[in-house]
Write a protein that holds these residues in place. Sequence first.
Motif, mmCIF file in Angstrom:
data_model
loop_
_atom_site.group_PDB
_atom_site.id
_atom_site.type_symbol
_atom_site.label_atom_id
_atom_site.label_comp_id
_atom_site.label_asym_id
_atom_site.label_seq_id
_atom_site.Cartn_x
_atom_site.Cartn_y
_atom_site.Cartn_z
ATOM 1 N N ALA A 23 -49.731 -32.518 -22.965
ATOM 2 C CA ALA A 23 -50.843 -33.481 -22.931
ATOM 3 C C ALA A 23 -52.085 -32.852 -22.293
ATOM 4 O O ALA A 23 -53.211 -33.036 -22.775
ATOM 5 N N LEU A 24 -51.867 -32.068 -21.232
ATOM 6 C CA LEU A 24 -53.010 -31.434 -20.557
ATOM 7 C C LEU A 24 -53.576 -30.284 -21.387
ATOM 8 O O LEU A 24 -54.785 -30.049 -21.398
ATOM 9 N N ASN A 25 -52.709 -29.569 -22.125
ATOM 10 C CA ASN A 25 -53.197 -28.515 -23.036
ATOM 11 C C ASN A 25 -54.039 -29.134 -24.144
ATOM 12 O O ASN A 25 -55.132 -28.677 -24.449
ATOM 13 N N ALA A 94 -55.400 -28.768 -14.174
ATOM 14 C CA ALA A 94 -54.298 -27.951 -14.687
ATOM 15 C C ALA A 94 -54.613 -26.472 -14.521
ATOM 16 O O ALA A 94 -55.761 -26.050 -14.669
ATOM 17 N N ILE A 95 -53.574 -25.726 -14.208
ATOM 18 C CA ILE A 95 -53.677 -24.268 -14.048
ATOM 19 C C ILE A 95 -52.801 -23.618 -15.121
ATOM 20 O O ILE A 95 -51.659 -24.054 -15.349
ATOM 21 N N ASP A 96 -53.319 -22.606 -15.783
ATOM 22 C CA ASP A 96 -52.532 -21.880 -16.786
ATOM 23 C C ASP A 96 -51.256 -21.357 -16.116
ATOM 24 O O ASP A 96 -51.287 -20.906 -14.968
ATOM 25 N N GLN A 102 -50.227 -19.433 -7.169
ATOM 26 C CA GLN A 102 -50.959 -18.304 -6.564
ATOM 27 C C GLN A 102 -52.209 -18.793 -5.835
ATOM 28 O O GLN A 102 -53.117 -18.020 -5.571
ATOM 29 N N GLY A 103 -52.265 -20.085 -5.577
ATOM 30 C CA GLY A 103 -53.398 -20.632 -4.812
ATOM 31 C C GLY A 103 -54.557 -21.142 -5.658
ATOM 32 O O GLY A 103 -55.521 -21.690 -5.114
ATOM 33 N N TYR A 104 -54.479 -20.996 -6.985
ATOM 34 C CA TYR A 104 -55.615 -21.421 -7.820
ATOM 35 C C TYR A 104 -55.736 -22.945 -7.909
ATOM 36 O O TYR A 104 -56.837 -23.480 -7.996
ATOM 37 N N GLY A 105 -54.595 -23.634 -7.890
ATOM 38 C CA GLY A 105 -54.639 -25.102 -7.945
ATOM 39 C C GLY A 105 -55.439 -25.630 -6.764
ATOM 40 O O GLY A 105 -56.293 -26.512 -6.905
ATOM 41 N N LYS A 106 -55.180 -25.051 -5.597
ATOM 42 C CA LYS A 106 -55.906 -25.461 -4.387
ATOM 43 C C LYS A 106 -57.395 -25.148 -4.531
ATOM 44 O O LYS A 106 -58.256 -25.977 -4.186
ATOM 45 N N ILE A 107 -57.721 -23.965 -5.058
ATOM 46 C CA ILE A 107 -59.134 -23.578 -5.215
ATOM 47 C C ILE A 107 -59.854 -24.579 -6.139
ATOM 48 O O ILE A 107 -60.942 -25.063 -5.829
ATOM 49 N N LYS A 136 -44.041 -34.118 -9.716
ATOM 50 C CA LYS A 136 -44.447 -32.814 -9.169
ATOM 51 C C LYS A 136 -45.957 -32.813 -8.858
ATOM 52 O O LYS A 136 -46.389 -32.359 -7.800
ATOM 53 N N ALA A 137 -46.726 -33.356 -9.797
ATOM 54 C CA ALA A 137 -48.178 -33.420 -9.589
ATOM 55 C C ALA A 137 -48.493 -34.343 -8.412
ATOM 56 O O ALA A 137 -49.339 -34.036 -7.566
ATOM 57 N N LYS A 138 -47.780 -35.471 -8.336
ATOM 58 C CA LYS A 138 -47.981 -36.425 -7.234
ATOM 59 C C LYS A 138 -47.740 -35.725 -5.885
ATOM 60 O O LYS A 138 -48.528 -35.864 -4.956
HETATM 61 C C1 LIG Z 1 -49.841 -28.824 -10.139
HETATM 62 C C2 LIG Z 1 -50.722 -27.564 -10.229
HETATM 63 C C3 LIG Z 1 -52.168 -27.974 -10.489
HETATM 64 C C4 LIG Z 1 -50.653 -26.811 -8.867
HETATM 65 O O1 LIG Z 1 -51.431 -25.631 -8.947
HETATM 66 P P1 LIG Z 1 -50.888 -24.253 -8.387
HETATM 67 O O2 LIG Z 1 -51.940 -23.220 -8.634
HETATM 68 O O3 LIG Z 1 -49.548 -23.975 -8.964
HETATM 69 O O4 LIG Z 1 -50.745 -24.564 -6.829
HETATM 70 P P2 LIG Z 1 -51.239 -23.648 -5.606
HETATM 71 O O5 LIG Z 1 -50.575 -22.313 -5.704
HETATM 72 O O6 LIG Z 1 -52.718 -23.646 -5.533
HETATM 73 O O7 LIG Z 1 -50.666 -24.440 -4.354
HETATM 74 C C5 LIG Z 1 -51.543 -24.875 -3.294
HETATM 75 C C6 LIG Z 1 -50.732 -25.536 -2.235
HETATM 76 O O8 LIG Z 1 -50.055 -26.677 -2.796
HETATM 77 C C7 LIG Z 1 -48.646 -26.554 -2.608
HETATM 78 N N1 LIG Z 1 -48.018 -27.059 -3.829
HETATM 79 C C8 LIG Z 1 -48.113 -26.575 -5.067
HETATM 80 N N2 LIG Z 1 -47.430 -27.358 -5.943
HETATM 81 C C9 LIG Z 1 -46.893 -28.344 -5.186
HETATM 82 C C10 LIG Z 1 -46.074 -29.471 -5.472
HETATM 83 N N3 LIG Z 1 -45.691 -29.759 -6.716
HETATM 84 N N4 LIG Z 1 -45.697 -30.276 -4.462
HETATM 85 C C11 LIG Z 1 -46.093 -30.042 -3.177
HETATM 86 N N5 LIG Z 1 -46.879 -28.986 -2.851
HETATM 87 C C12 LIG Z 1 -47.271 -28.161 -3.832
HETATM 88 C C13 LIG Z 1 -48.394 -25.057 -2.411
HETATM 89 O O9 LIG Z 1 -47.219 -24.833 -1.681
HETATM 90 C C14 LIG Z 1 -49.638 -24.642 -1.661
HETATM 91 O O10 LIG Z 1 -49.492 -24.972 -0.298
HETATM 92 P P3 LIG Z 1 -50.313 -24.208 0.877
HETATM 93 O O11 LIG Z 1 -51.772 -24.359 0.590
HETATM 94 O O12 LIG Z 1 -49.902 -24.947 2.123
HETATM 95 O O13 LIG Z 1 -49.874 -22.797 0.824
HETATM 96 C C15 LIG Z 1 -50.217 -26.564 -11.314
HETATM 97 O O14 LIG Z 1 -48.897 -26.188 -11.032
HETATM 98 C C16 LIG Z 1 -50.276 -27.133 -12.732
HETATM 99 O O15 LIG Z 1 -51.315 -27.037 -13.376
HETATM 100 N N6 LIG Z 1 -49.151 -27.671 -13.238
HETATM 101 C C17 LIG Z 1 -49.064 -28.174 -14.604
HETATM 102 C C18 LIG Z 1 -50.035 -29.277 -14.876
HETATM 103 C C19 LIG Z 1 -49.986 -30.390 -13.858
HETATM 104 O O16 LIG Z 1 -48.922 -30.867 -13.481
HETATM 105 N N7 LIG Z 1 -51.191 -30.793 -13.405
HETATM 106 C C20 LIG Z 1 -51.378 -31.882 -12.486
HETATM 107 C C21 LIG Z 1 -51.908 -32.953 -13.329
HETATM 108 S S1 LIG Z 1 -52.218 -34.417 -12.661
#
Ligand SMILES: CC(C)(COP(=O)(O)OP(=O)(O)OC[C@H]1O[C@@H](n2cnc3c(N)ncnc32)[C@H](O)[C@@H]1OP(=O)(O)O)[C@@H](O)C(=O)NCCC(=O)NCCS
Length: 168
Positions: A23-25, A94-96, A102-107, A136-138
């Motif tokens: 859905a996000l893609n 969403a992150i690829d 690797q910290g990009y979601g946080k960025i 997981k997203a929550k």
């Molecule tokens: C969910 C998503 C955005 C997270 O991005 P990511 O780049 O994998 O996460 P990061 O590496 O930046 O993690 C940042 C921090 O969040 C934490 N974290 C990551 N995923 C987590 C999760 N599911 N639950 C709890 N903590 C999480 C990490 O441990 C990290 O903690 P720190 O800052 O204390 O070290 C990514 O995995 C994604 O795109 N998933 C698929 C699409 C999706 O589910 N999107 C959300 C839509 S609503």
Amino acid sequence: MKLHFTKQSEFADVDEFDCDNQALNSFLKDLSLLFQRRHFGVTILCFKEEDLKKIIIGYYTLCPASVQREALPEKFLTGPKPNPIPALRLCRLAIDKRFQNQGYGKILFVHALKKYLDQSKQIGGSIIIIDAKDTKAKQFYEHFGFLSLPSNPFVLIQTIKYIEHHFA
Ligand SMILES: CC(C)(COP(=O)(O)OP(=O)(O)OC[C@H]1O[C@@H](n2cnc3c(N)ncnc32)[C@H](O)[C@@H]1OP(=O)(O)O)[C@@H](O)C(=O)NCCC(=O)NCCS
């Protein structure tokens, strides 16, 4: 590695983007431009450049919103407030899959929150609402202090004050 942020446009090559969530893609590839042209919301792409190629690391989409007072937990209702309360919604992030964990979601998340802070100073908005696609997203958003609405645990909120204090 230098990261770039840009608004989604017809010039961006998003074909290879894959975050493991269909859905996000599809939203990014098929709907985000239309969504933007119709002023429903704006998508921001994060990319890096490699051998003159732009590689999309992730994206987020923001749109205007409001929230009814009745939907909010008691602790959000101190002091006088309009009804509905002006807000902004992070409807997608969403992150690829090549760049996850690797910290990009946080960025990207912090980038979105800072954009919200700027927006709030320009035109108002005191709450940020997030739609989480799954558990997981929550949990990702809870990790940053966001709280579920009692009526829908997949909708998370936090105040502008909290964002200013923790992320500015
Ligand atoms: C969910 C998503 C955005 C997270 O991005 P990511 O780049 O994998 O996460 P990061 O590496 O930046 O993690 C940042 C921090 O969040 C934490 N974290 C990551 N995923 C987590 C999760 N599911 N639950 C709890 N903590 C999480 C990490 O441990 C990290 O903690 P720190 O800052 O204390 O070290 C990514 O995995 C994604 O795109 N998933 C698929 C699409 C999706 O589910 N999107 C959300 C839509 S609503």
